[in-house]
Design an enzyme around this catalytic site. Structure first.
Site, PDB file in Angstrom:
ATOM      1  N   LYS A  53       0.854  -1.200   0.000  1.00 26.09           N
ATOM      2  CA  LYS A  53       0.000   0.000   0.000  1.00 26.09           C
ATOM      3  C   LYS A  53       0.891   1.251   0.000  1.00 26.09           C
ATOM      4  O   LYS A  53       0.669   2.198  -0.760  1.00 26.09           O
ATOM      5  CB  LYS A  53      -0.925   0.005   1.233  1.00 26.09           C
ATOM      6  CG  LYS A  53      -2.033  -1.055   1.159  1.00 26.09           C
ATOM      7  CD  LYS A  53      -2.833  -1.196   2.448  1.00 26.09           C
ATOM      8  CE  LYS A  53      -3.836  -2.343   2.346  1.00 26.09           C
ATOM      9  NZ  LYS A  53      -4.616  -2.589   3.558  1.00 26.09           N
ATOM     10  N   GLN A  97      -4.100  -1.520  10.032  1.00 27.06           N
ATOM     11  CA  GLN A  97      -4.163  -2.818   9.367  1.00 27.06           C
ATOM     12  C   GLN A  97      -4.753  -3.866  10.316  1.00 27.06           C
ATOM     13  O   GLN A  97      -4.371  -3.957  11.490  1.00 27.06           O
ATOM     14  CB  GLN A  97      -2.756  -3.241   8.889  1.00 27.06           C
ATOM     15  CG  GLN A  97      -2.726  -4.511   8.044  1.00 27.06           C
ATOM     16  CD  GLN A  97      -3.417  -4.377   6.684  1.00 27.06           C
ATOM     17  OE1 GLN A  97      -3.615  -3.279   6.163  1.00 27.06           O
ATOM     18  NE2 GLN A  97      -3.795  -5.502   6.106  1.00 27.06           N
ATOM     19  N   ASP A 120     -10.512   3.457   5.083  1.00 24.40           N
ATOM     20  CA  ASP A 120     -10.951   2.056   4.994  1.00 24.40           C
ATOM     21  C   ASP A 120     -12.479   1.946   5.047  1.00 24.40           C
ATOM     22  O   ASP A 120     -13.038   0.886   4.749  1.00 24.40           O
ATOM     23  CB  ASP A 120     -10.389   1.258   6.182  1.00 24.40           C
ATOM     24  CG  ASP A 120      -9.199   0.389   5.813  1.00 24.40           C
ATOM     25  OD1 ASP A 120      -9.130  -0.057   4.653  1.00 24.40           O
ATOM     26  OD2 ASP A 120      -8.365   0.121   6.703  1.00 24.40           O
TER      27      ASP A 120
HETATM   28  N1  GUN Z   1      -6.885  -6.595   6.566  1.00 24.15           N
HETATM   29  C1  GUN Z   1      -7.329  -7.254   5.467  1.00 24.15           C
HETATM   30  N2  GUN Z   1      -7.895  -6.393   4.584  1.00 24.15           N
HETATM   31  C2  GUN Z   1      -7.791  -5.166   5.136  1.00 24.15           C
HETATM   32  C3  GUN Z   1      -8.200  -3.873   4.693  1.00 24.15           C
HETATM   33  O1  GUN Z   1      -8.776  -3.675   3.616  1.00 24.15           O
HETATM   34  N3  GUN Z   1      -7.908  -2.856   5.553  1.00 24.15           N
HETATM   35  C4  GUN Z   1      -7.296  -3.048   6.750  1.00 24.15           C
HETATM   36  N4  GUN Z   1      -7.081  -1.985   7.525  1.00 24.15           N
HETATM   37  N5  GUN Z   1      -6.919  -4.238   7.190  1.00 24.15           N
HETATM   38  C5  GUN Z   1      -7.166  -5.288   6.375  1.00 24.15           C
END
Ligand code: GUN
Length: 293
Positions: A53, A97, A120
């Protein structure tokens, strides 16, 4: 005609579009969008996702920050880190995350994120707006899946969609988005989970299957009807000594057999995964624009 829904290609298009917008900002002497990510602990898979990311931010010209915190950090200290990002006017959006270590209450943490920076879309107020069809941040993975349908001009209207898995990150939001009014949307959605009876009776009726279980090769060709559209959200690391890294990424779908019966299918890797990153970057641009306009 190819049956592959190429998430890698689409994500590149989206990132190019965002880079174009960033270049205009730079030319006019403006600040660029800034995405921050908090990661707690040393889980290899989570570290890889967060790093990609951050790397994607750099590629399109965004600023990015990665905040790595110790596995044993207290809930309060994590909340303090979130508050710092909430108050930092240079940061347009940030994510925490998931999953978090067991001693930390995920719900409490997500509630701490300032909704206007919650790229998110996991804060209850943003999730609620999404459910009501109001403008907000759409969680990146479901947003990426909707974008695949939109850019490939595949209509969902009247289709029977079977979603496998009811997670807050994928299963629940994609069920809501696909059944909302709109295009893509207007589908008839069946959300299945571990207590669902006769799952195969349902998957065999599906025009579209979204599999978000994290169980490698779960969906077999016998479980689907001919010409079904299959979206594989699974990304599980499976040990494989023949691979350079000692593991490979495996989806929920028995791809080699399911592709023969389906009309369209997303591969793993190169399907939903890259779309998740692209849509997170798009949400960060939305956050930036809302703040500055
Ligand atoms: N863990 C798995 N997918 C995601 C996501 O899209 N965002 C976050 N913050 N954690 C994740």
């Amino acid at each position: 005609m190819s049956k592959i829904l190429d998430g890698k290609l689409l994500s590149k298009q989206i990132k190019d579009e965002l880079k174009f917008q960033v270049d205009i900002l730079i030319k006019s002497g403006k600040k660029v969008p800034h995405l921050a990510a908090i990661i707690v602990g040393n889980d290899g898979a989570s570290l890889t996702y967060v790093s990609s990311k951050v790397k994607s931010c750099k590629k399109i010209g965004y600023n990015s920050s990665l905040i790595k915190l110790d596995e044993k950090i207290s809930e309060q200290k994590l909340i303090n880190e979130i508050n710092k990002l909430n108050q930092n006017s240079d940061v347009d959006g940030f994510i925490v995350q998931l999953p978090l270590p067991k001693h930390i209450n995920e719900e409490k943490i997500l509630n701490q994120i300032k909704p206007s920076k919650d790229v998110d879309g996991f804060h209850p107020s943003n999730f609620g707006k999404m459910a009501l069809g109001l403008e907000t941040f759409i969680p990146a993975t479901p947003y990426g899946i909707m974008e695949i349908f939109s850019r490939y001009k595949i209509s969902l209207e009247g289709k029977i969609v079977v979603v496998l898995g009811r997670s807050n990150i994928v299963g629940k939001p994609i069920s809501i988005l696909m059944s909302n009014k709109g295009n893509p949307g207007n589908a008839t959605v069946i959300l299945t989970h571990s207590k669902t009876n006769n799952l195969v009776n349902l998957t065999k009726q599906a025009d579209v299957i979204i599999s978000a279980l994290g169980i490698p090769n779960f969906l077999k060709s016998e479980m689907i009807k001919k010409n079904c559209i299959v979206i594989d959200v699974g990304i599980t690391r499976v040990k494989n000594p023949l691979k350079p890294k000692g593991y490979e990424i495996v989806g929920d779908v028995d791809f080699d057999n399911v592709i023969k019966k389906s009309s369209y299918i997303t591969p793993v890797p190169g399907g939903v995964g890259p779309m998740t990153i692209a849509m997170l970057l798009k949400n960060t641009m939305h956050a930036y624009i809302r703040k500055t306009s």
